[in-house]
Design an enzyme around this catalytic site. Sequence first.
Site, mmCIF file in Angstrom:
data_model
loop_
_atom_site.group_PDB
_atom_site.id
_atom_site.type_symbol
_atom_site.label_atom_id
_atom_site.label_comp_id
_atom_site.label_asym_id
_atom_site.label_seq_id
_atom_site.Cartn_x
_atom_site.Cartn_y
_atom_site.Cartn_z
ATOM 1 N N HIS A 85 42.526 -3.419 -36.433
ATOM 2 C CA HIS A 85 43.295 -2.237 -36.660
ATOM 3 C C HIS A 85 43.409 -1.065 -36.925
ATOM 4 C CE1 HIS A 85 40.451 -4.030 -40.828
ATOM 5 N NE2 HIS A 85 40.798 -2.712 -40.568
ATOM 6 N N ASP A 222 40.891 -9.380 -34.884
ATOM 7 C CA ASP A 222 41.192 -7.647 -35.682
ATOM 8 C C ASP A 222 39.880 -7.620 -34.323
ATOM 9 O OD1 ASP A 222 41.514 -6.396 -36.261
ATOM 10 O OD2 ASP A 222 41.681 -6.422 -38.552
ATOM 11 N N SER A 591 34.865 -1.939 -42.671
ATOM 12 C CA SER A 591 35.594 -2.148 -40.987
ATOM 13 C C SER A 591 35.355 -2.503 -39.599
ATOM 14 C CB SER A 591 36.841 -2.161 -41.000
ATOM 15 O OG SER A 591 37.565 -2.872 -41.945
HETATM 16 N N1 ARG Z 1 42.754 -5.521 -45.647
HETATM 17 C C1 ARG Z 1 41.420 -4.664 -44.577
HETATM 18 C C2 ARG Z 1 41.297 -3.621 -44.804
HETATM 19 O O1 ARG Z 1 41.117 -3.100 -46.211
HETATM 20 C C3 ARG Z 1 42.625 -4.956 -43.491
HETATM 21 C C4 ARG Z 1 44.290 -4.442 -43.422
HETATM 22 C C5 ARG Z 1 44.148 -3.530 -42.413
HETATM 23 N N2 ARG Z 1 45.823 -4.664 -41.965
HETATM 24 C C6 ARG Z 1 46.857 -5.728 -42.646
HETATM 25 N N3 ARG Z 1 47.246 -6.272 -42.302
HETATM 26 N N4 ARG Z 1 47.289 -3.853 -43.650
HETATM 27 O O2 ARG Z 1 41.475 -2.774 -44.384
HETATM 28 N N1 GLU Z 2 39.746 -3.839 -44.473
HETATM 29 C C1 GLU Z 2 39.017 -3.065 -44.369
HETATM 30 C C2 GLU Z 2 38.355 -1.737 -43.250
HETATM 31 O O1 GLU Z 2 39.293 -1.564 -43.313
HETATM 32 C C3 GLU Z 2 37.878 -3.722 -44.623
HETATM 33 C C4 GLU Z 2 37.913 -4.738 -45.812
HETATM 34 C C5 GLU Z 2 37.058 -4.294 -47.608
HETATM 35 O O2 GLU Z 2 36.111 -4.834 -47.542
HETATM 36 O O3 GLU Z 2 37.418 -3.266 -47.918
HETATM 37 O O4 GLU Z 2 37.323 -1.506 -43.663
#
Ligand code: ARG
Ligand code: GLU
Length: 656
Positions: A85, A222, A591
């Site tokens: 991502h 990921d 991330s």
């Molecule tokens: N929750 C993760 C973060 O905060 C992954 C976000 C990207 N993935 C998604 N399915 N939207 O960035």
């Molecule tokens: N998916 C999150 C990021 O893009 C990390 C998840 C989180 O700990 O907030 O950094």
Amino acid sequence: MKRRLVAAALLLCMTAPLLKADEGMWLPALISQRIEDMQAKGFKLSAEDIYSVNQASLKDAVVLFGSGCTGELVSDQGLLFTNHHCGYSYIQKHSSVEHDYLKDGFWALSQADELPNPGLTVRFLERMEDVTAIILKGYKSKMTEDQRQALVKKNADKLKAQVEKEGNGIKASVEALYYGNQYFLFVFREYRDVRLVGAPPSSIGKFGGETDNWMWPRHTGDFSIFRIYAGPDNLPADYSADNVPYQPKRFMKISTAGVKEGDFTFVYGCPGSTQEYVHSEAVRYIQDVSDPEKIALRTTRLGIMKKYMDQSQAVRIQYSSKYASVANAWKKWQGEEKGLRKNRVVPVKQDYEARFEEWARGTRYAWLTEMLSNLYAQRNPIYRAYEYYNETVRAVEKIQKGMGRYVNPKDYYQPIDEEIFVAMMEAFDKALDDQYKPAYFLEKREEYNGDMVAWKNAVFANDDEAKALAVALDKHYAQEIVPKVKELSQAITLRYRDYMQGQMEFEPGKAFYPDANLTLRVAYGHVEGYSPADAIYYRPVSTLKGIIDKDNPDIFDYNIPQVLRDIYARGGFESQPVCFLATNHTTGGNSGSPVLNADGNLIGINFDRVWEGTMSDLVFDPEICRNISLDVRYLLFIIKEVGHAGYLFDEMEFAD
Ligand code: ARG
Ligand code: GLU
């Protein structure tokens, strides 16, 4: 029996603070203050191995990737891992109907096939140091906050200019810690030729999609792979075919030994933002006002998008990325709100504040919590208006266009925008007092008799009408809302500067870490599952079998590539690990961060948290706060079995 109970209770008391200590995002340059605790919990290396300016250390293998992710070096030829991502937008840019790398994945067969990404940079930290004395030089206690900020900016700019004089990609930034009680200089070297090497198909790299986002059990592969290029002198250079792979001072060795419950882990990366020391009123506002209202607005917006996305494959493609970003925070806030309530964070903080005030009586810290409470009472209404503008007015693409912002016509579907206009402008009008709206809005509302559909028809039929509305709203936002928010936020920061110091004196035995601000940090903990609800316990490791169990060609988020089904059918891969949970304190920006074991070798890549624990941005509960990492062995498995790119292993180094 009784004696054993007493002994057990005592042991609990003694170990409880240790367990709690999984909380924290520590500055690498000050990690010597934590190293004993880390070693007591299993870490086998020294503080110098984590951070050193005199010799290569692990910090030299970690980068800020782009503007908000982390990456790690895994070979002496500049090979880098981050999340899928985090690489997503670059993979998308290289994709076309003929070469759909998002859908099919991408594997460069040789260095010549690696794809350049103009605008993408990575930053290595050269050094960080406390520069508080330099930054506050000339400060007088009777200065206003504005004057102080101007002084800080002037001194910081001067220092940055001095450092950046060196050239060669050197960038400097000065960051406030503890609300400006301390200032640190961060010196980076920024590389700007970063090429795409490999990415799995999205059905692996984004497996589970929005359905599984922020959730456990998780099975997302990921990751994406890049390579940093440099000029012949190994220094940063603009893209050129003559550039060569960058040779890092240090890269990470990969451990394939695997993880099990209880294993020590640490995360080295760039967490974006936390607010661990705020007043109960700040938490109450988030829990009772901000989160619920923003969630409701986004539920409406997502519902509209989804309705049209479900009707048409073309619209689904147009809106998948927008949907993902709206849904990401939406889901996070739901976990945060629940977690704050469940942990009774507001009453617990109120109790703390009462004890603080009792202690502070007669000192310069007296009445601070009261003053903060009053400031929040002043700030909250205007801040709520500010948030409404962001979540409603700014969610309408037609208004965005009217403000002169670029909206990609390729990804625009007007029926969605029209419906969002009506829903969001109605919500905006209903929620906010008229004093927060521009006169033009009130006049037009009168003209259309409050009929938002009629107004919508006019706005979408006539660009001048759209522009007039957009400009009026934007002007009101910029001239009436934002400056007041800023003024009150400054007043609040000023009080927090003292309150922070006060908290440190009030609890001299406690180790304080600065709130996250996208600077490099170390978080440490251990592999552990959790109990999300009564009678449920989640184990900390997921496997390929779980992917096959979820696999369903009719559900977009769970439709795996045929090749993965075929590989599984060959047998022997049932227990292939995919993701794991640990207690490391992380947030957005982490991330892509390397997850390392007790020997400092790479065991995973951080990519998410469990949603029941997302209140860790405000308060960390060791019972339920978990970060989610990709097991590096799944990455290797995908490279080999799906990408047939096992040649990449030749340049990696394996620890065991
Ligand atoms: N929750 C993760 C973060 O905060 C992954 C976000 C990207 N993935 C998604 N399915 N939207 O960035
Ligand atoms: N998916 C999150 C990021 O893009 C990390 C998840 C989180 O700990 O907030 O950094």
